[in-house]
Design a protein around this motif. Sequence first.
Motif, PDB file in Angstrom:
ATOM      1  N   SER A   1       0.828  -1.207   0.000  1.00  0.00           N
ATOM      2  CA  SER A   1       0.000   0.000   0.000  1.00  0.00           C
ATOM      3  C   SER A   1       0.862   1.255   0.000  1.00  0.00           C
ATOM      4  O   SER A   1       0.523   2.258  -0.636  1.00  0.00           O
ATOM      5  CB  SER A   1      -0.928  -0.007   1.222  1.00  0.00           C
ATOM      6  N   GLU A   2       1.998   1.211   0.726  1.00  0.00           N
ATOM      7  CA  GLU A   2       2.912   2.354   0.719  1.00  0.00           C
ATOM      8  C   GLU A   2       3.453   2.612  -0.684  1.00  0.00           C
ATOM      9  O   GLU A   2       3.516   3.765  -1.137  1.00  0.00           O
ATOM     10  CB  GLU A   2       4.065   2.104   1.682  1.00  0.00           C
ATOM     11  N   GLU A   3       3.845   1.545  -1.367  1.00  0.00           N
ATOM     12  CA  GLU A   3       4.355   1.703  -2.732  1.00  0.00           C
ATOM     13  C   GLU A   3       3.276   2.259  -3.646  1.00  0.00           C
ATOM     14  O   GLU A   3       3.534   3.147  -4.470  1.00  0.00           O
ATOM     15  CB  GLU A   3       4.856   0.358  -3.255  1.00  0.00           C
ATOM     16  N   GLY A   4       2.065   1.744  -3.522  1.00  0.00           N
ATOM     17  CA  GLY A   4       0.972   2.253  -4.353  1.00  0.00           C
ATOM     18  C   GLY A   4       0.663   3.703  -4.064  1.00  0.00           C
ATOM     19  O   GLY A   4       0.421   4.504  -4.993  1.00  0.00           O
TER      20      GLY A   4
ATOM     21  N   ARG B   1       0.882   9.291  -5.626  1.00  0.00           N
ATOM     22  CA  ARG B   1       1.210  10.665  -5.274  1.00  0.00           C
ATOM     23  C   ARG B   1       2.070  11.305  -6.362  1.00  0.00           C
ATOM     24  O   ARG B   1       1.858  12.462  -6.753  1.00  0.00           O
ATOM     25  CB  ARG B   1       1.942  10.716  -3.939  1.00  0.00           C
ATOM     26  N   GLY B   2       3.050  10.538  -6.850  1.00  0.00           N
ATOM     27  CA  GLY B   2       3.896  11.063  -7.926  1.00  0.00           C
ATOM     28  C   GLY B   2       3.112  11.344  -9.186  1.00  0.00           C
ATOM     29  O   GLY B   2       3.318  12.375  -9.843  1.00  0.00           O
ATOM     30  N   LEU B   3       2.182  10.439  -9.533  1.00  0.00           N
ATOM     31  CA  LEU B   3       1.358  10.649 -10.726  1.00  0.00           C
ATOM     32  C   LEU B   3       0.453  11.863 -10.551  1.00  0.00           C
ATOM     33  O   LEU B   3       0.258  12.656 -11.479  1.00  0.00           O
ATOM     34  CB  LEU B   3       0.527   9.400 -11.004  1.00  0.00           C
TER      35      LEU B   3
ATOM     36  N   SER C   1      -5.680   5.022  -2.729  1.00  0.00           N
ATOM     37  CA  SER C   1      -4.492   4.311  -2.247  1.00  0.00           C
ATOM     38  C   SER C   1      -4.151   4.709  -0.819  1.00  0.00           C
ATOM     39  O   SER C   1      -3.690   3.880  -0.032  1.00  0.00           O
ATOM     40  CB  SER C   1      -3.313   4.580  -3.177  1.00  0.00           C
ATOM     41  N   ARG C   2      -4.382   5.971  -0.468  1.00  0.00           N
ATOM     42  CA  ARG C   2      -4.122   6.408   0.909  1.00  0.00           C
ATOM     43  C   ARG C   2      -5.085   5.725   1.876  1.00  0.00           C
ATOM     44  O   ARG C   2      -4.686   5.261   2.952  1.00  0.00           O
ATOM     45  CB  ARG C   2      -4.255   7.921   1.005  1.00  0.00           C
ATOM     46  N   ASN C   3      -6.358   5.647   1.489  1.00  0.00           N
ATOM     47  CA  ASN C   3      -7.331   4.944   2.336  1.00  0.00           C
ATOM     48  C   ASN C   3      -6.982   3.462   2.461  1.00  0.00           C
ATOM     49  O   ASN C   3      -7.149   2.858   3.525  1.00  0.00           O
ATOM     50  CB  ASN C   3      -8.738   5.109   1.772  1.00  0.00           C
ATOM     51  N   SER C   4      -6.520   2.866   1.362  1.00  0.00           N
ATOM     52  CA  SER C   4      -6.108   1.466   1.398  1.00  0.00           C
ATOM     53  C   SER C   4      -4.924   1.265   2.341  1.00  0.00           C
ATOM     54  O   SER C   4      -4.855   0.280   3.076  1.00  0.00           O
ATOM     55  CB  SER C   4      -5.748   0.992  -0.012  1.00  0.00           C
TER      56      SER C   4
ATOM     57  N   GLY D   1      11.966  -2.602   5.692  1.00  0.00           N
ATOM     58  CA  GLY D   1      11.738  -3.602   4.655  1.00  0.00           C
ATOM     59  C   GLY D   1      11.196  -2.981   3.384  1.00  0.00           C
ATOM     60  O   GLY D   1      10.801  -1.808   3.351  1.00  0.00           O
ATOM     61  N   SER D   2      11.178  -3.780   2.345  1.00  0.00           N
ATOM     62  CA  SER D   2      10.705  -3.296   1.050  1.00  0.00           C
ATOM     63  C   SER D   2      10.151  -4.460   0.254  1.00  0.00           C
ATOM     64  O   SER D   2      10.615  -5.599   0.378  1.00  0.00           O
ATOM     65  CB  SER D   2      11.849  -2.632   0.270  1.00  0.00           C
ATOM     66  N   VAL D   3       9.139  -4.172  -0.553  1.00  0.00           N
ATOM     67  CA  VAL D   3       8.554  -5.220  -1.391  1.00  0.00           C
ATOM     68  C   VAL D   3       9.374  -5.439  -2.662  1.00  0.00           C
ATOM     69  O   VAL D   3       9.087  -6.368  -3.425  1.00  0.00           O
ATOM     70  CB  VAL D   3       7.106  -4.864  -1.767  1.00  0.00           C
ATOM     71  N   THR D   4      10.345  -4.595  -2.902  1.00  0.00           N
ATOM     72  CA  THR D   4      11.141  -4.724  -4.126  1.00  0.00           C
ATOM     73  C   THR D   4      12.353  -5.632  -3.952  1.00  0.00           C
ATOM     74  O   THR D   4      13.053  -5.891  -4.925  1.00  0.00           O
ATOM     75  CB  THR D   4      11.620  -3.339  -4.582  1.00  0.00           C
ATOM     76  N   LYS D   5      12.601  -6.094  -2.721  1.00  0.00           N
ATOM     77  CA  LYS D   5      13.754  -6.971  -2.527  1.00  0.00           C
ATOM     78  C   LYS D   5      13.478  -8.331  -3.146  1.00  0.00           C
ATOM     79  O   LYS D   5      12.323  -8.730  -3.346  1.00  0.00           O
ATOM     80  CB  LYS D   5      14.074  -7.117  -1.048  1.00  0.00           C
ATOM     81  N   GLU D   6      14.533  -9.059  -3.421  1.00  0.00           N
ATOM     82  CA  GLU D   6      14.403 -10.346  -4.100  1.00  0.00           C
ATOM     83  C   GLU D   6      13.722 -11.356  -3.183  1.00  0.00           C
ATOM     84  O   GLU D   6      14.064 -11.488  -2.008  1.00  0.00           O
ATOM     85  CB  GLU D   6      15.783 -10.866  -4.503  1.00  0.00           C
ATOM     86  N   LEU D   7      12.768 -12.057  -3.736  1.00  0.00           N
ATOM     87  CA  LEU D   7      12.025 -13.049  -2.964  1.00  0.00           C
ATOM     88  C   LEU D   7      12.817 -14.345  -2.861  1.00  0.00           C
ATOM     89  O   LEU D   7      13.551 -14.706  -3.791  1.00  0.00           O
ATOM     90  CB  LEU D   7      10.667 -13.313  -3.616  1.00  0.00           C
ATOM     91  N   PRO D   8      12.669 -15.067  -1.762  1.00  0.00           N
ATOM     92  CA  PRO D   8      13.369 -16.363  -1.647  1.00  0.00           C
ATOM     93  C   PRO D   8      12.783 -17.374  -2.614  1.00  0.00           C
ATOM     94  O   PRO D   8      11.596 -17.325  -2.957  1.00  0.00           O
ATOM     95  CB  PRO D   8      13.121 -16.759  -0.192  1.00  0.00           C
ATOM     96  N   ARG D   9      13.611 -18.291  -3.019  1.00  0.00           N
ATOM     97  CA  ARG D   9      13.185 -19.364  -3.929  1.00  0.00           C
ATOM     98  C   ARG D   9      13.087 -20.676  -3.150  1.00  0.00           C
ATOM     99  O   ARG D   9      13.993 -21.033  -2.408  1.00  0.00           O
ATOM    100  CB  ARG D   9      14.160 -19.505  -5.098  1.00  0.00           C
TER     101      ARG D   9
END
Length: 242
Positions: free
Chosen positions: A53-56, A61-63, A105-108, A132-140
């Motif tokens: 939600s933060e990323e969204g 906001r940028g858009l 997105s803010r409400n979400s 943390g971040s959702v863009t980091k590589e996910l474990p396999r």
Amino acid sequence: GPNISQTIVTMGKRTLAEAAAKMDLANAKLAYRRAETDLLATVRSNYFAVLVSEEGMRANRGLMQLTDEIYKVMLLQLKAGQVAPYEPAQIGVFAGQARIAYIVSRNSYLQSWKLLATSIGLTMMPATELSGSVTKELPRFDFEKSLAHMLSTHTDALTALNGIDKVRLNLRHAQVNAVPDITVGAAVLHDNSAPGPARFVPGFVGSVPLPFFDRNQGNILSAQGALLRAVEEPHRVQNALT
């Protein structure tokens, strides 16, 4: 006179009943472990939902800022006669849509944060930045190894196996329940009947019921059916987990 009696339970019925109750205790411990695992999964899921939600919200906001700036530039160009009137109007629609998307997105984000705070038991905790971040590589994960590990340690699989043991104990208990228990007793009688003399007479008694008609057949058949279901339950659980 006084008398005492004692029933002697035969064929280890009490031991079987205790063992079956221990299976219930083992399953209760697994249920507690399952609740802990479910709570951990809920917290982890809500944590990543907040990050997403933060990323969204950041992207929207940028858009929104970009479309607002473009709209302002288009208005200036319209005043200078460099663009047609419909062009800033069209950009104004895009700017409005971007602003609405940002609000959504803010409400979400706020909703995701409240779910996270509730799942960890701090419902009044204000929204703050998460590490943390959702863009980091996910474990396999290797599917076969993960599946084998889950099928051997998952609480549902272990509960199903304990269920087989419990039903087998219940079946054995139903089978031996037809064997009668023995009741023994002792008494001291004061015999004061004529012609006397009065005297104390010890006595011993024993009784065993004979199960000519009630041999517990119904409970035995019911336990056998429950055992058939319990034996197939691990297969159902394995299919569901797979």
